[in-house]
Every structure is written in structure tokens, then in C-alpha cells.
Design a protein around this motif. Structure first.
Motif, PDB file in Angstrom:
ATOM      1  N   SER A 248       0.609  -1.065   0.038  1.00  0.00           N
ATOM      2  CA  SER A 248      -0.253  -0.275  -0.146  1.00  0.00           C
ATOM      3  C   SER A 248       0.543   1.169   0.060  1.00  0.00           C
ATOM      4  CB  SER A 248      -1.123  -0.070   0.976  1.00  0.00           C
ATOM      5  OG  SER A 248      -0.179   0.034   2.779  1.00  0.00           O
ATOM      6  N   MET A 249       2.219   1.606  -0.212  1.00  0.00           N
ATOM      7  CA  MET A 249       3.041   1.876  -0.399  1.00  0.00           C
ATOM      8  C   MET A 249       4.072   2.341  -1.065  1.00  0.00           C
ATOM      9  SD  MET A 249       2.917   3.425   3.484  1.00  0.00           S
ATOM     10  CE  MET A 249       4.096   3.838   3.946  1.00  0.00           C
ATOM     11  N   TRP A 250       3.792   3.559  -1.712  1.00  0.00           N
ATOM     12  CA  TRP A 250       4.704   3.688  -3.115  1.00  0.00           C
ATOM     13  C   TRP A 250       5.392   4.534  -2.179  1.00  0.00           C
ATOM     14  CZ3 TRP A 250       2.055   4.563  -8.485  1.00  0.00           C
ATOM     15  CH2 TRP A 250       3.345   5.544  -9.069  1.00  0.00           C
ATOM     16  N   LEU A 251       7.045   4.540  -2.989  1.00  0.00           N
ATOM     17  CA  LEU A 251       8.263   4.757  -2.673  1.00  0.00           C
ATOM     18  C   LEU A 251       8.947   5.895  -4.263  1.00  0.00           C
ATOM     19  CD1 LEU A 251      10.574   3.743  -1.110  1.00  0.00           C
ATOM     20  CD2 LEU A 251      11.561   2.421  -2.985  1.00  0.00           C
ATOM     21  N   GLY A 252       9.757   6.315  -3.555  1.00  0.00           N
ATOM     22  CA  GLY A 252       9.806   7.481  -4.393  1.00  0.00           C
ATOM     23  C   GLY A 252      11.786   8.172  -3.597  1.00  0.00           C
ATOM     24  N   PHE A 253      12.726   9.120  -4.058  1.00  0.00           N
ATOM     25  CA  PHE A 253      13.448   9.746  -4.111  1.00  0.00           C
ATOM     26  C   PHE A 253      13.362  11.024  -4.422  1.00  0.00           C
ATOM     27  CE2 PHE A 253      15.571   7.299  -7.466  1.00  0.00           C
ATOM     28  CZ  PHE A 253      16.312   8.351  -7.557  1.00  0.00           C
ATOM     29  N   ASP A 254      13.982  11.690  -3.223  1.00  0.00           N
ATOM     30  CA  ASP A 254      14.523  13.411  -4.370  1.00  0.00           C
ATOM     31  C   ASP A 254      16.051  13.206  -4.149  1.00  0.00           C
ATOM     32  OD1 ASP A 254      14.745  15.768  -6.387  1.00  0.00           O
ATOM     33  OD2 ASP A 254      12.338  16.325  -5.641  1.00  0.00           O
ATOM     34  N   LEU A 255      17.209  14.389  -4.377  1.00  0.00           N
ATOM     35  CA  LEU A 255      18.296  15.135  -3.807  1.00  0.00           C
ATOM     36  C   LEU A 255      17.349  16.211  -3.092  1.00  0.00           C
ATOM     37  CD1 LEU A 255      20.660  14.043  -6.510  1.00  0.00           C
ATOM     38  CD2 LEU A 255      19.415  12.447  -4.775  1.00  0.00           C
ATOM     39  N   SER A 256      18.531  15.960  -2.029  1.00  0.00           N
ATOM     40  CA  SER A 256      18.084  18.073  -1.071  1.00  0.00           C
ATOM     41  C   SER A 256      19.196  18.750  -2.474  1.00  0.00           C
ATOM     42  CB  SER A 256      18.524  18.297  -0.206  1.00  0.00           C
ATOM     43  OG  SER A 256      20.716  17.622   0.007  1.00  0.00           O
ATOM     44  N   ALA A 257      18.221  20.160  -1.914  1.00  0.00           N
ATOM     45  CA  ALA A 257      18.576  21.531  -2.788  1.00  0.00           C
ATOM     46  C   ALA A 257      20.132  21.578  -3.135  1.00  0.00           C
ATOM     47  CB  ALA A 257      17.993  22.338  -2.635  1.00  0.00           C
ATOM     48  N   ASP A 258      21.035  21.195  -2.097  1.00  0.00           N
ATOM     49  CA  ASP A 258      22.330  21.132  -2.509  1.00  0.00           C
ATOM     50  C   ASP A 258      23.403  19.901  -2.651  1.00  0.00           C
ATOM     51  OD1 ASP A 258      21.820  19.459   0.320  1.00  0.00           O
ATOM     52  OD2 ASP A 258      23.115  20.824   1.913  1.00  0.00           O
ATOM     53  N   ARG A 259      22.546  19.016  -3.208  1.00  0.00           N
ATOM     54  CA  ARG A 259      23.183  17.167  -3.556  1.00  0.00           C
ATOM     55  C   ARG A 259      23.713  16.579  -2.528  1.00  0.00           C
ATOM     56  NH1 ARG A 259      25.057  17.208  -7.878  1.00  0.00           N
ATOM     57  NH2 ARG A 259      23.573  15.794  -9.378  1.00  0.00           N
ATOM     58  N   THR A 260      23.542  16.883  -1.055  1.00  0.00           N
ATOM     59  CA  THR A 260      24.094  15.890  -0.700  1.00  0.00           C
ATOM     60  C   THR A 260      23.505  14.952  -0.399  1.00  0.00           C
ATOM     61  OG1 THR A 260      23.953  17.778   1.333  1.00  0.00           O
ATOM     62  CG2 THR A 260      25.842  18.480   0.118  1.00  0.00           C
ATOM     63  N   GLU A 261      22.140  15.014   0.211  1.00  0.00           N
ATOM     64  CA  GLU A 261      21.048  14.103   0.371  1.00  0.00           C
ATOM     65  C   GLU A 261      20.738  13.520  -0.194  1.00  0.00           C
ATOM     66  OE1 GLU A 261      20.111  14.521   5.391  1.00  0.00           O
ATOM     67  OE2 GLU A 261      20.265  16.415   4.617  1.00  0.00           O
ATOM     68  N   MET A 262      19.774  11.912  -0.338  1.00  0.00           N
ATOM     69  CA  MET A 262      19.025  11.992  -0.830  1.00  0.00           C
ATOM     70  C   MET A 262      17.543  11.706   0.019  1.00  0.00           C
ATOM     71  SD  MET A 262      18.152   7.618  -2.259  1.00  0.00           S
ATOM     72  CE  MET A 262      19.350   8.052  -3.286  1.00  0.00           C
ATOM     73  N   VAL A 263      16.625  12.136  -0.004  1.00  0.00           N
ATOM     74  CA  VAL A 263      15.433  12.244   0.056  1.00  0.00           C
ATOM     75  C   VAL A 263      14.473  11.008   0.494  1.00  0.00           C
ATOM     76  CG1 VAL A 263      13.298  13.159   1.487  1.00  0.00           C
ATOM     77  CG2 VAL A 263      15.584  14.780   1.356  1.00  0.00           C
ATOM     78  N   ILE A 264      14.329   9.673   1.045  1.00  0.00           N
ATOM     79  CA  ILE A 264      13.659   9.001   0.343  1.00  0.00           C
ATOM     80  C   ILE A 264      12.656   8.803   1.521  1.00  0.00           C
ATOM     81  CG2 ILE A 264      13.482   6.284   0.568  1.00  0.00           C
ATOM     82  CD1 ILE A 264      16.363   6.119   0.534  1.00  0.00           C
ATOM     83  N   GLN A 265      11.580   8.428   0.696  1.00  0.00           N
ATOM     84  CA  GLN A 265      10.117   8.552   1.480  1.00  0.00           C
ATOM     85  C   GLN A 265       9.037   7.895   0.700  1.00  0.00           C
ATOM     86  OE1 GLN A 265       7.262  11.815   0.625  1.00  0.00           O
ATOM     87  NE2 GLN A 265       7.467  11.844   2.780  1.00  0.00           N
ATOM     88  N   ALA A 266       8.620   6.508   1.680  1.00  0.00           N
ATOM     89  CA  ALA A 266       7.249   5.776   0.682  1.00  0.00           C
ATOM     90  C   ALA A 266       6.100   6.043   1.516  1.00  0.00           C
ATOM     91  CB  ALA A 266       7.798   4.523   1.471  1.00  0.00           C
ATOM     92  N   GLY A 267       4.422   6.317   1.012  1.00  0.00           N
ATOM     93  CA  GLY A 267       3.636   6.808   1.368  1.00  0.00           C
ATOM     94  C   GLY A 267       2.673   6.197   0.282  1.00  0.00           C
ATOM     95  N   ASN A 268       1.658   7.083   1.121  1.00  0.00           N
ATOM     96  CA  ASN A 268       0.069   6.465   0.153  1.00  0.00           C
ATOM     97  C   ASN A 268      -0.563   8.381   0.548  1.00  0.00           C
ATOM     98  OD1 ASN A 268      -0.669   6.499   2.923  1.00  0.00           O
ATOM     99  ND2 ASN A 268      -0.606   4.385   2.424  1.00  0.00           N
ATOM    100  N   SER A 269      -1.617   8.372   0.337  1.00  0.00           N
ATOM    101  CA  SER A 269      -2.381   9.339   0.570  1.00  0.00           C
ATOM    102  C   SER A 269      -2.950   9.712   1.955  1.00  0.00           C
ATOM    103  CB  SER A 269      -4.306   9.268  -0.228  1.00  0.00           C
ATOM    104  OG  SER A 269      -4.852   7.767   0.033  1.00  0.00           O
ATOM    105  N   GLU A 270      -2.808   9.226   3.264  1.00  0.00           N
ATOM    106  CA  GLU A 270      -2.728   8.837   4.331  1.00  0.00           C
ATOM    107  C   GLU A 270      -2.186   9.127   5.304  1.00  0.00           C
ATOM    108  OE1 GLU A 270      -6.854   7.245   6.188  1.00  0.00           O
ATOM    109  OE2 GLU A 270      -7.330   7.966   3.865  1.00  0.00           O
ATOM    110  N   TYR A 271      -0.564   8.764   4.536  1.00  0.00           N
ATOM    111  CA  TYR A 271       0.667   8.715   5.770  1.00  0.00           C
ATOM    112  C   TYR A 271       1.872   8.727   4.949  1.00  0.00           C
ATOM    113  CZ  TYR A 271       0.045   3.734   6.149  1.00  0.00           C
ATOM    114  OH  TYR A 271      -0.510   2.698   6.012  1.00  0.00           O
TER     115      TYR A 271
END
Length: 754
Positions: A248-271
């Protein structure tokens, strides 16, 4: 349901799908499905049936071809075919696209940037001539050449190295949104041997350009892994950075604005759940910030303030429309119950805070107020001062009772001040418009904004928040003598049966009045908290120019009026979405906007579910319906967690597998199960064979059942794009043809003359 072929007056029978009963039993209820066999897309019989349906469509709609041709030409004449985008700077290069008359796809180019020391000059994009090539300009990728020999072409994510030495891009040649990633040396234009098949949308290069990160999907088309590929190594050696096994969780990622960290998020419409990973240290592992166990829906942006790392949070903890908070990295080492998040922007009942971004100078907020999207800015210097003053106030207030081991963490008292009074918001004249940030380079003094309204073509601005000054970089040109004053957009409010006011965007030619004689097209979506925002589109002008009133119904289930508007149209309140659309249609008729005998309905994907439900609820209201890639067999799909995206849908509709109440509720509205013996209007279901979001079988079954049960004589069509995906065929001209087909079908059904 025989129809006459207008060219030779010979009756044309629609294809008849054979019946093969399949029994589906849940919670003591058995549903007999006669057309489930159409799901086998590898079957020659199924493919022959779809081909026969397409032939039937061609035969019975050939008289609409002159209108299609006219609309296509109008779109073409109103589009500046040879055009270019506003360049975006990455490192020492400006990247932009070019389109050329007669070509379906864009070219992706770059040109060297300057470094004079004057940052405003250095970050001001160069003027790109439409009829000449700049010194040093290089074409990195030509979509027209990429399409050669392929049935489909769509470009997914792209990633550019900061030093300009590497270009990664993803291509889909089937329409199923599974991409192949390739790598290029932008200097020599030669490709690396590395090729990554089966990637999804997320794609990013590590700061050292030695690694690439990407996501892959599982068998249900859910992104579930983030993988790391080391350039120069076999793809079989790629390692899994993070894996999400909850269906029930969708996984995605992005890089921080300064490109020093990866932000990983799993989520759905509730949490959601968020992890971060240091990209500077190749051996770093993901670190948990906010767990899914807390059931907080949130987004996180890393930001450097002084010598300390902070995390910005847009969250719904005791704040349905979200708050903006900030906390130092050290705070997330504590148990969740002990963490203190400092509120920067408090919750507001009338404003939905949608998201945030940062660069070196500013915190950028996306918000929705009075149904429309806006952008606000906060200086990071102001944020730093607020953090310092809040810490001081917290220390002062707790000195008398502070424990021996030190002062309490950051103050988050509900009655404390916030920064809402010092935000900067760019101002625009129109009420019904959309403003969003499209690019916020880390070192740039500008943030790029996009602006449009229903009748203002897209404009691109660079905003200098320190000077509160907008710099217009591009204004979309509409050839052919377009005059926005010839059209009018107003906000009307329809009455729902339960007393709720439903916002409507009523678009029309200026000389059209509410006299009860107007052919009207009502469009809706109403799911996933998605908002139908004001946006200029060239094809819609062709409908308006023929005297049609075009209405967008902002029904519950969307996000136009905040989180509660969405929650009133999901799960066990989903029927509000459908009844709102019907009530809006009746209001339009009662107030003279629509001729009661000439109303059309249109929607796509989840909006296709809406249209299918509406066809069952009130078929007498509509003369013609177009359902685009429609989610009309929702219950069958969601009952099978092995099908694409099914498990992810549980947070939107409920879980009918485990909950008999959800099962009964869904069965009472899903279009396929509720077809009844009434006179259905003229219907066209438009789908794509390779669509992975809404499988072609849903509209195929729906059309077969509608034809079997309807007591009327209006034709019901299934049109399938064989080489296409959820968005139809690829290539701009092919898309224009698809749009022209839909609109010509509607105009013919509404008896609107050329």
C-alpha cells in the motif's frame, strides 16, 4: 443497436463480445462477470475483438472527420510550432528544448553559461533565437531520431552532472512507463555502454557522478526499490539502496537542494515515512526521520542554516491543511514523542499548504487559497532569526522550572507567533489563475515561476524575492489572431443536494449568455486530492468558438477547497463525487447555462470512473459522453492485489477485500457492476492497449455490458490506441489528433454545426 452507415445507408452492427461467465465471490456476495475473458491481452481473440471495435468506430464516425480535421488545423494554427523553452542553468551550462514545425518531438540542447561575477547577469538566461543556433549550442538528444523505428516514444527523467560531463536520460518505447536509462558524454555526444532496463521515473546522479540512483516497479507497477548503479559495472551488480515491501506504499526519492542528501519517502494518501541518506559518503546507509507508525502525512526538505543541518516539514500532525515546521537534525535522534518541531507557518482553515522547496536563500511554499494555487517566499535569514528568538523565549520561559540537565527543546506552543506575516507573495491581476514554482536552482538569486489562467497563455517568470520583482522570461505566443477578451471565465457555485456549495469554472465565448440554449460540456475528475486548476489550453478554444459552454466541476474528492474537500469524496463518502457532478449539471440547466437537451460529460482515468457512475445515476441528463482511459471496473481491480496499483488504491477507496462495508459500498457505485436497463446516451470509451494505470480491459468490458443492457438506440463505442499508454499516443501531432477526435465526437453528439 444497429446504426446506419451514413455513406451507404447500410446497417452496421457493433462487435458482439461472447459471454463466458466468471464468478467472483467476496463476503458472501457472488458477481457473475461475462466479459472477464477480455483481460487476456495476449489472446488473438481479444486482439481481434479490439480491432473489430476500432473498425466499428471508424465506420460509424467517419462523418466526423471534417470536424476532426478542422479542429486539428485550428490547434496547429494556434500553436507556435517552431519554439524554444526558457533555459535552465545547471553548473556552467544552460539547458533548453527546441521544437520545429513539422516535427513531433522536441530536441534537448545546451549552451555554455557565463561567469562574470555579477550573479544577476550570470543567472539571467540567454535569449534563444528560433531561427538560429547560438555559439556553442549542442543538441544532446533529438526525440524525432529517438522515435525512428519505434512504435512509441516518451522521455522520462533526465539528470545532468553539475560539471557538465554526464547526461542520463530515460526512454519508454512501449507506453507502459517502464523506461530504459542511457548515459551520454555531452562533450563527445558518445554513449556509454551502461544501459539500465526497466527503470521508473526517479533518476539522479550522485555528486561525484560515479553513481546513478533509480527506482524500479514490482509486478503490480508499484515503485518498490531504489537501486544504485556504479558507472562502468554490469547492471546485474546494481545494489538495492532501499526496498519498500508494503503493497500500500509508493516509494520515491529526491535529492536535497544542495545535492548532499537523498530524501527517501514511502507513502500513500494517508501517511508517509521519510529516510535520508548522505550522498557524500559512499558507504552511508539510510537514516529514519519520521516513521509510518506515527501516521503523519508529510514532506521533508533538508536545509543548511549556518553550520547546522535542519529539516523542513510540511505536515498534517493536528493540522488537516498542513503546517510548516522545522527541526534540527539532532531532534530526529529522539523518540518521536519527545521531538520538538518549531512551527513556522501555523495551520489555517482556509489555506492548504501543499509543499515546499528551498535554495541557498529562500524557503518556497506552494499553497492553495480560494481554490487556486499560489507561491510564497520566506528568507532563510528570517527563518534563522525566528529559530534563535524561539529558542531564547523557550529558555527564558523555562528557567525557573528547568530540570538540572538543561533547558527544554524548541518551543512549539500553539499560541506562539509564526512567520505568516512576513511571507512574500508575488501578485497577479487575475482571480482565476495558477502560479507555481518550476525551478529553484540552489545558487540562483531567482526562483522560476509559471503563471497561467483559463485565457492567459503560459508565462514564465524569474522572481527576485529580495527585490519582490518579477522578470518575464517567456510569454507563450498564440498565432492566428488570438484575443483573450473574446472569452470569459467566471466562478459559479452550484448547490449540492446536501447543501454543499460546489465551485464551477464556467468558460465561454464573451457573446454567450445564460439563455438556456447553449450546448454545454461538463468536465470533472474528483479523486486523489487532485485539483483542476486554471490553465490555458489551445484545443479548448475550438469548442468554445462553436458556442459550447465548457464547465469544470470542482467536485468533492479533489483538493480545491482543502483536505476536508478531498476527504468528503473518498472511501465511504465517495458517492459525493458523483452526486456533486450530477447536481452541478442540474444547476447549470436550471440557471440557463445549459440547454437541457444538449449536455455532454467528459472525464479521464479516475474521472472516467466518475463519468461511468454518472451515466448510471442520471443517463437522461447527458446527450453524449466521452470516458478517457476510464477506471470503470474499479471493484474488480481493487479486489485483486496482483493487478497494477490495486493495493495502493486501498487508501483512496477503502479495502473491499477485508472490509465487507467497503465492498458493499463500492459495489453500489462502480460503473461496470451498476449498468442497468435504461436508455444510455451516446458513449465513447477511449483507451490504450499498453496503459498500465487503467488496463484496457476495464472499458472493453464496460462497453460490452452497456451494449447488452441498454434499452436505447444510441451507439456505444470502444476506441483503443494500440501503440499508446495512459496518455494516449506519443508525439504532439498524434495527441492533437486524439483531442480533435474526442471533441468532434462531443460536438456531433451535441448537434453543434461546423
Amino acid at each position: 443497436m444497429e446504426r446506419m452507415n451514413e455513406s451507404d445507408s447500410v446497417p452496421v452492427k457493433p462487435p458482439v463480445a461472447r459471454k463466458e461467465p466468471t464468478y467472483r465471490t467476496h463476503h458472501g456476495d457472488t458477481f457473475v462477470d461475462d466479459y472477464e475473458w477480455l483481460r487476456n491481452k495476449e489472446s488473438a481473440e481479444v486482439l481481434e475483438h479490439l480491432a473489430a471495435e476500432n473498425k466499428h468506430v471508424r465506420e460509424l464516425t467517419q462523418h466526423q472527420q471534417p470536424t476532426r480535421d478542422a479542429i486539428f488545423q485550428e490547434i496547429k494554427q494556434r500553436t507556435q510550432e517552431t519554439d524554444k523553452s526558457v533555459p535552465s542553468r545547471i553548473g556552467d551550462w544552460w539547458y533548453f528544448t527546441r521544437t520545429s514545425e513539422g516535427q513531433q518531438y522536441a530536441k534537448y540542447c545546451r549552451v555554455p553559461a557565463q561567469n562574470t561575477g555579477d550573479e544577476h547577469a550570470d543567472w539571467t538566461p540567454p535569449e534563444i533565437p528560433t531561427d538560429a543556433v547560438l555559439d556553442g549550442e549542442v543538441v544532446l538528444l533529438d526525440g524525432n531520431k529517438e522515435k525512428e523505428g519505434q512504435p512509441f516514444f516518451s522521455l522520462g527523467a533526465m539528470a545532468f552532472a553539475e560539471d557538465g560531463s554526464l547526461f542520463a536520460y530515460a526512454v519508454d518505447n512501449a507506453g507502459d512507463e517502464r523506461f530504459t536509462v542511457r548515459f551520454m558524454d555531452p562533450v563527445t555526444l558518445s554513449h556509454y555502454d551502461d544501459v539500465i532496463p526497466g527503470a521508473f521515473y526517479d533518476l539522479a546522479l550522485a555528486p561525484a557522478n560515479d553513481r546513478v540512483f533509480y527506482t524500479v516497479v514490482d509486478d503490480t507497477w508499484r515503485p518498490f526499490q531504489i537501486r544504485q548503479h556504479v558507472l562502468g559495472t554490469p547492471v546485474e551488480q546494481d545494489t538495492v539502496v532501499f526496498e519498500e515491501n508494503d503493497p500500500s506504499m509508493w516509494l520515491g526519492f529526491d535529492l536535497s537542494a544542495d545535492r548532499t542528501e537523498m530524501v527517501i519517502q514511502a507513502g500513500n494518501s494517508e501517511y508517509a515515512e521519510t529516510w535520508v541518506m548522505d550522498l557524500v559518503d559512499p558507504g552511508a546507509q539510510p537514516r529514519l526521520l519520521v516513521s509510518r507508525d506515527e501516521r503523519v502525512l508529510h514532506g521533508i526538505d533538508p536545509v543548511q542554516i549556518g553550520d547546522q543541518r535542519y529539516y523542513l516539514l510540511v505536515h498534517n500532525r493536528q493540522a488537516p491543511n498542513n503546517e510548516l515546521a522545522i527541526a534540527p537534525a539532532s531532534e530526529f535522534e529522539k523518540p518521536y514523542a519527545d521531538q520538538q518541531w518549531l512551527t513556522l507557518i501555523k495551520h489555517r482553515e482556509t489555506v492548504k499548504l501543499s509543499g515546499s522547496a528551498v535554495n541557498r536563500r529562500y524557503l518556497i511554499l506552494s499553497l492553495r487559497e480560494n481554490t487556486t494555487e499560489r507561491v510564497q517566499f520566506l528568507s532563510l535569514d528570517q527563518v534563522a532569526e525566528f529559530i534563535a528568538s524561539s529558542a531564547t523565549a523557550s529558555t527564558d520561559s523555562s528557567t525557573a522550572s528547568a530540570p538540572a540537565n538543561g533547558a527544554e527543546p524548541l518551543n512549539t506552543a500553539a499560541d506562539s507567533a509564526d512567520l505568516s506575516g512576513v511571507v512574500v507573495q508575488p501578485q497577479f491581476d487575475e482571480e482565476l489563475c495558477s502560479v507555481w514554482f518550476s525551478d529553484a536552482p540552489y545558487d540562483s538569486p531567482f526562483v522560476r515561476l509559471s503563471y497561467t489562467s483559463f485565457f492567459t497563455p503560459a508565462q514564465i517568470f524569474d522572481f527576485d524575492a529580495s527585490q519582490q520583482q518579477l522578470e518575464l522570461r517567456k510569454e507563450t505566443v498564440v498565432p492566428g489572431g488570438y484575443d483573450s477578451s473574446q472569452y470569459v471565465a467566471t466562478r459559479e457555485w452550484a448547490d449540492a443536494a446536501d447543501g454543499t456549495k460546489i465551485p464551477l469554472s464556467v468558460l465561454r465565448r464573451a457573446d454567450v449568455t445564460p439563455d438556456g440554449t447553449n450546448p454545454t460540456l461538463v468536465y470533472g475528475y474528483g479523486s486523489y486530492e487532485a485539483s483542476m486548476d486554471p490553465q490555458f489550453t489551445v484545443p479548448r478554444l475550438s469548442v468554445l468558438d462553436r458556442g459550447v459552454v465548457f464547465v469544470i466541476a470542482h467536485i468533492r474528492g479533489g483538493g480545491e477547497l482543502g483536505r476536508s474537500w478531498y476527504e468528503q469524496g473518498k472511501k465511504l463518502q465517495k458517492k459525493n463525487t458523483f452526486t456533486d457532478f450530477v447536481d452541478a449539471t442540474r444547476w447549470l440547466i436550471a440557471h440557463g447555462w445549459a440547454d437541457p437537451n444538449r449536455v455532454a460529460a467528459m472525464g479521464g482515468s479516475a474521472g472516467g470512473l466518475l463519468i461511468g457512475a454518472v451515466a448510471n445515476l442520471a443517463p437522461e441528463l447527458y446527450k453524449v459522453i466521452v470516458a478517457q482511459v476510464p477506471f470503470v471496473d474499479a471493484l474488480t481491480t481493487i479486489l485483486d492485489p496482483e493487478l497494477p496499483l490495486s493495493a495502493l488504491e486501498w487508501e483512496e477507496w477503502g479495502n473491499p477485500i477485508t472490509d465487507p462495508e467497503v465492498y458493499a459500498y463500492m459495489k453500489s457505485y462502480t460503473p461496470y457492476e451498476n449498468i442497468r436497463a435504461v436508455e444510455y446516451p451516446r458513449i465513447a470509451a477511449v483507451t490504450s492497449l499498453n496503459d498500465t494505470r487503467v488496463l484496457y480491459v476495464e472499458p472493453a468490458k464496460w462497453v460490452a455490458k452497456l451494449r447488452e443492457v441498454t434499452t436505447g438506440s444510441e451507439p456505444i463505442f470502444l476506441k483503443t490506441e494500440i501503440d499508446g499508454g495512459h496518455g494516449g499516443a506519443s508525439g504532439r501531432y498524434e495527441k492533437w489528433k486524439d483531442i480533435a477526435w474526442d471533441y468532434a465526437f462531443i460536438l456531433d453528439g451535441l448537434e453543434v454545426s461546423q
